[in-house]
Design a protein around this motif. Structure first.
Motif, PDB file in Angstrom:
ATOM      1  N   TRP A  34     -21.327 -17.015  -2.950  1.00  0.00           N
ATOM      2  CA  TRP A  34     -21.245 -15.987  -3.971  1.00  0.00           C
ATOM      3  C   TRP A  34     -21.042 -14.625  -3.342  1.00  0.00           C
ATOM      4  O   TRP A  34     -21.706 -14.277  -2.363  1.00  0.00           O
ATOM      5  CB  TRP A  34     -22.529 -15.964  -4.802  1.00  0.00           C
ATOM      6  CG  TRP A  34     -22.744 -17.219  -5.587  1.00  0.00           C
ATOM      7  CD1 TRP A  34     -23.413 -18.333  -5.181  1.00  0.00           C
ATOM      8  CD2 TRP A  34     -22.274 -17.487  -6.905  1.00  0.00           C
ATOM      9  NE1 TRP A  34     -23.396 -19.282  -6.169  1.00  0.00           N
ATOM     10  CE2 TRP A  34     -22.711 -18.782  -7.246  1.00  0.00           C
ATOM     11  CE3 TRP A  34     -21.562 -16.752  -7.846  1.00  0.00           C
ATOM     12  CZ2 TRP A  34     -22.433 -19.363  -8.482  1.00  0.00           C
ATOM     13  CZ3 TRP A  34     -21.284 -17.335  -9.076  1.00  0.00           C
ATOM     14  CH2 TRP A  34     -21.719 -18.628  -9.377  1.00  0.00           C
ATOM     15  N   PHE A  35     -20.125 -13.893  -3.939  1.00  0.00           N
ATOM     16  CA  PHE A  35     -19.923 -12.483  -3.632  1.00  0.00           C
ATOM     17  C   PHE A  35     -20.246 -11.689  -4.890  1.00  0.00           C
ATOM     18  O   PHE A  35     -20.229 -12.223  -5.989  1.00  0.00           O
ATOM     19  CB  PHE A  35     -18.471 -12.221  -3.234  1.00  0.00           C
ATOM     20  CG  PHE A  35     -18.088 -12.770  -1.889  1.00  0.00           C
ATOM     21  CD1 PHE A  35     -17.730 -14.098  -1.740  1.00  0.00           C
ATOM     22  CD2 PHE A  35     -18.077 -11.948  -0.768  1.00  0.00           C
ATOM     23  CE1 PHE A  35     -17.373 -14.604  -0.496  1.00  0.00           C
ATOM     24  CE2 PHE A  35     -17.716 -12.448   0.480  1.00  0.00           C
ATOM     25  CZ  PHE A  35     -17.358 -13.773   0.612  1.00  0.00           C
ATOM     26  N   ARG A  36     -20.512 -10.434  -4.738  1.00  0.00           N
ATOM     27  CA  ARG A  36     -20.688  -9.555  -5.897  1.00  0.00           C
ATOM     28  C   ARG A  36     -19.993  -8.231  -5.632  1.00  0.00           C
ATOM     29  O   ARG A  36     -19.813  -7.816  -4.485  1.00  0.00           O
ATOM     30  CB  ARG A  36     -22.167  -9.342  -6.214  1.00  0.00           C
ATOM     31  CG  ARG A  36     -22.944  -8.555  -5.166  1.00  0.00           C
ATOM     32  CD  ARG A  36     -24.422  -8.528  -5.522  1.00  0.00           C
ATOM     33  NE  ARG A  36     -25.211  -7.783  -4.534  1.00  0.00           N
ATOM     34  CZ  ARG A  36     -26.526  -7.750  -4.503  1.00  0.00           C
ATOM     35  NH1 ARG A  36     -27.230  -8.443  -5.409  1.00  0.00           N
ATOM     36  NH2 ARG A  36     -27.158  -7.054  -3.581  1.00  0.00           N
ATOM     37  N   GLN A  37     -19.637  -7.592  -6.734  1.00  0.00           N
ATOM     38  CA  GLN A  37     -18.934  -6.318  -6.617  1.00  0.00           C
ATOM     39  C   GLN A  37     -19.384  -5.401  -7.737  1.00  0.00           C
ATOM     40  O   GLN A  37     -19.245  -5.730  -8.923  1.00  0.00           O
ATOM     41  CB  GLN A  37     -17.417  -6.529  -6.681  1.00  0.00           C
ATOM     42  CG  GLN A  37     -16.607  -5.308  -6.362  1.00  0.00           C
ATOM     43  CD  GLN A  37     -15.143  -5.641  -6.123  1.00  0.00           C
ATOM     44  OE1 GLN A  37     -14.647  -6.686  -6.541  1.00  0.00           O
ATOM     45  NE2 GLN A  37     -14.445  -4.759  -5.416  1.00  0.00           N
ATOM     46  N   GLU A  44     -19.170  -7.735  -1.852  1.00  0.00           N
ATOM     47  CA  GLU A  44     -20.264  -7.950  -0.904  1.00  0.00           C
ATOM     48  C   GLU A  44     -20.692  -9.407  -0.916  1.00  0.00           C
ATOM     49  O   GLU A  44     -20.922  -9.982  -1.985  1.00  0.00           O
ATOM     50  CB  GLU A  44     -21.445  -7.052  -1.306  1.00  0.00           C
ATOM     51  CG  GLU A  44     -22.725  -7.301  -0.572  1.00  0.00           C
ATOM     52  CD  GLU A  44     -23.924  -6.622  -1.232  1.00  0.00           C
ATOM     53  OE1 GLU A  44     -24.897  -6.352  -0.510  1.00  0.00           O
ATOM     54  OE2 GLU A  44     -23.883  -6.384  -2.448  1.00  0.00           O
ATOM     55  N   GLY A  45     -20.824 -10.018   0.248  1.00  0.00           N
ATOM     56  CA  GLY A  45     -21.309 -11.387   0.321  1.00  0.00           C
ATOM     57  C   GLY A  45     -22.791 -11.451   0.010  1.00  0.00           C
ATOM     58  O   GLY A  45     -23.564 -10.613   0.457  1.00  0.00           O
ATOM     59  N   THR A  67     -31.774 -17.913  -4.203  1.00  0.00           N
ATOM     60  CA  THR A  67     -31.671 -19.217  -3.567  1.00  0.00           C
ATOM     61  C   THR A  67     -30.361 -19.875  -3.981  1.00  0.00           C
ATOM     62  O   THR A  67     -30.068 -19.969  -5.182  1.00  0.00           O
ATOM     63  CB  THR A  67     -32.838 -20.130  -3.973  1.00  0.00           C
ATOM     64  OG1 THR A  67     -34.076 -19.514  -3.608  1.00  0.00           O
ATOM     65  CG2 THR A  67     -32.729 -21.479  -3.269  1.00  0.00           C
ATOM     66  N   ILE A  68     -29.606 -20.329  -2.998  1.00  0.00           N
ATOM     67  CA  ILE A  68     -28.377 -21.056  -3.273  1.00  0.00           C
ATOM     68  C   ILE A  68     -28.619 -22.528  -2.964  1.00  0.00           C
ATOM     69  O   ILE A  68     -29.271 -22.869  -1.983  1.00  0.00           O
ATOM     70  CB  ILE A  68     -27.184 -20.498  -2.459  1.00  0.00           C
ATOM     71  CG1 ILE A  68     -25.879 -21.163  -2.878  1.00  0.00           C
ATOM     72  CG2 ILE A  68     -27.418 -20.635  -0.958  1.00  0.00           C
ATOM     73  CD1 ILE A  68     -24.632 -20.497  -2.285  1.00  0.00           C
ATOM     74  N   CYS A  69     -28.096 -23.399  -3.833  1.00  0.00           N
ATOM     75  CA  CYS A  69     -28.246 -24.826  -3.612  1.00  0.00           C
ATOM     76  C   CYS A  69     -27.047 -25.538  -4.234  1.00  0.00           C
ATOM     77  O   CYS A  69     -26.258 -24.923  -4.943  1.00  0.00           O
ATOM     78  CB  CYS A  69     -29.544 -25.346  -4.205  1.00  0.00           C
ATOM     79  SG  CYS A  69     -29.678 -25.193  -5.976  1.00  0.00           S
ATOM     80  N   TYR A  92     -20.244 -11.081 -10.281  1.00  0.00           N
ATOM     81  CA  TYR A  92     -20.505 -12.106  -9.286  1.00  0.00           C
ATOM     82  C   TYR A  92     -19.371 -13.119  -9.272  1.00  0.00           C
ATOM     83  O   TYR A  92     -18.986 -13.648 -10.323  1.00  0.00           O
ATOM     84  CB  TYR A  92     -21.839 -12.793  -9.574  1.00  0.00           C
ATOM     85  CG  TYR A  92     -23.034 -11.979  -9.137  1.00  0.00           C
ATOM     86  CD1 TYR A  92     -23.354 -10.783  -9.776  1.00  0.00           C
ATOM     87  CD2 TYR A  92     -23.833 -12.383  -8.071  1.00  0.00           C
ATOM     88  CE1 TYR A  92     -24.444 -10.021  -9.365  1.00  0.00           C
ATOM     89  CE2 TYR A  92     -24.922 -11.631  -7.659  1.00  0.00           C
ATOM     90  CZ  TYR A  92     -25.214 -10.452  -8.311  1.00  0.00           C
ATOM     91  OH  TYR A  92     -26.286  -9.690  -7.896  1.00  0.00           O
ATOM     92  N   TYR A  93     -18.860 -13.386  -8.090  1.00  0.00           N
ATOM     93  CA  TYR A  93     -17.744 -14.297  -7.912  1.00  0.00           C
ATOM     94  C   TYR A  93     -18.155 -15.475  -7.034  1.00  0.00           C
ATOM     95  O   TYR A  93     -18.745 -15.288  -5.966  1.00  0.00           O
ATOM     96  CB  TYR A  93     -16.566 -13.597  -7.248  1.00  0.00           C
ATOM     97  CG  TYR A  93     -15.974 -12.464  -8.038  1.00  0.00           C
ATOM     98  CD1 TYR A  93     -16.430 -11.159  -7.864  1.00  0.00           C
ATOM     99  CD2 TYR A  93     -14.957 -12.686  -8.955  1.00  0.00           C
ATOM    100  CE1 TYR A  93     -15.892 -10.112  -8.590  1.00  0.00           C
ATOM    101  CE2 TYR A  93     -14.402 -11.642  -9.680  1.00  0.00           C
ATOM    102  CZ  TYR A  93     -14.876 -10.356  -9.490  1.00  0.00           C
ATOM    103  OH  TYR A  93     -14.338  -9.316 -10.214  1.00  0.00           O
TER     104      TYR A  93
END
Length: 123
Positions: A34-37, A44-45, A67-69, A92-93
């Motif tokens: 996920w990135f966000r801008q 931004e990672g 948390t990423i899963c 969020y991308y």
């Protein structure tokens, strides 16, 4: 063609939680994340997962809160966001990479992108 479809997001309050999902139509992704801008800022990672061993990497700004899963049966990646802060606000991308080359936080290393989902956190 491979597609990433995001869901979740929305609005929340500081200290609250939100959860994002990213369904991947392809089977060859070796790294997802996920990135966000935020408006006027660079992409931004945020968090990344290596699909082979489920190892994860987080930005310092979200470590201990996000948390990423992954669910391999559904070929879906999730981002659980807790203790939200107003500075978490942004688009969020979801991104996927079929080659494990380069720094995971570099957006140029990712071939496939979702359409983006907005997260807004109020104070």
């Amino acid at each position: 063609a491979q597609h990433l479809v995001e869901s979740g997001g929305g609005s929340g309050h500081a200290g609250g939680s939100l959860k994002l999902s990213c369904a991947d139509s392809g089977a060859l992704s070796r790294r997802k994340g996920w990135f966000r801008q935020a408006p006027g800022q660079e992409r931004e990672g945020v968090a990344f997962i290596y699909t082979g061993d489920s190892s994860t990497v987080y930005a310092d700004s979200v470590k201990g809160r996000f948390t990423i899963c992954q669910d391999n049966a559904k070929n879906t990646v999730y981002l659980q966001m807790n203790s939200l802060k107003p500075e978490d606000t942004g688009m969020y991308y979801c991104a996927a990479d079929t080659n494990l080359v380069g720094w995971p936080f570099d957006p140029s290393k990712y071939t496939y992108w979702g359409q983006g989902t907005q997260v807004t956190v109020s104070s």
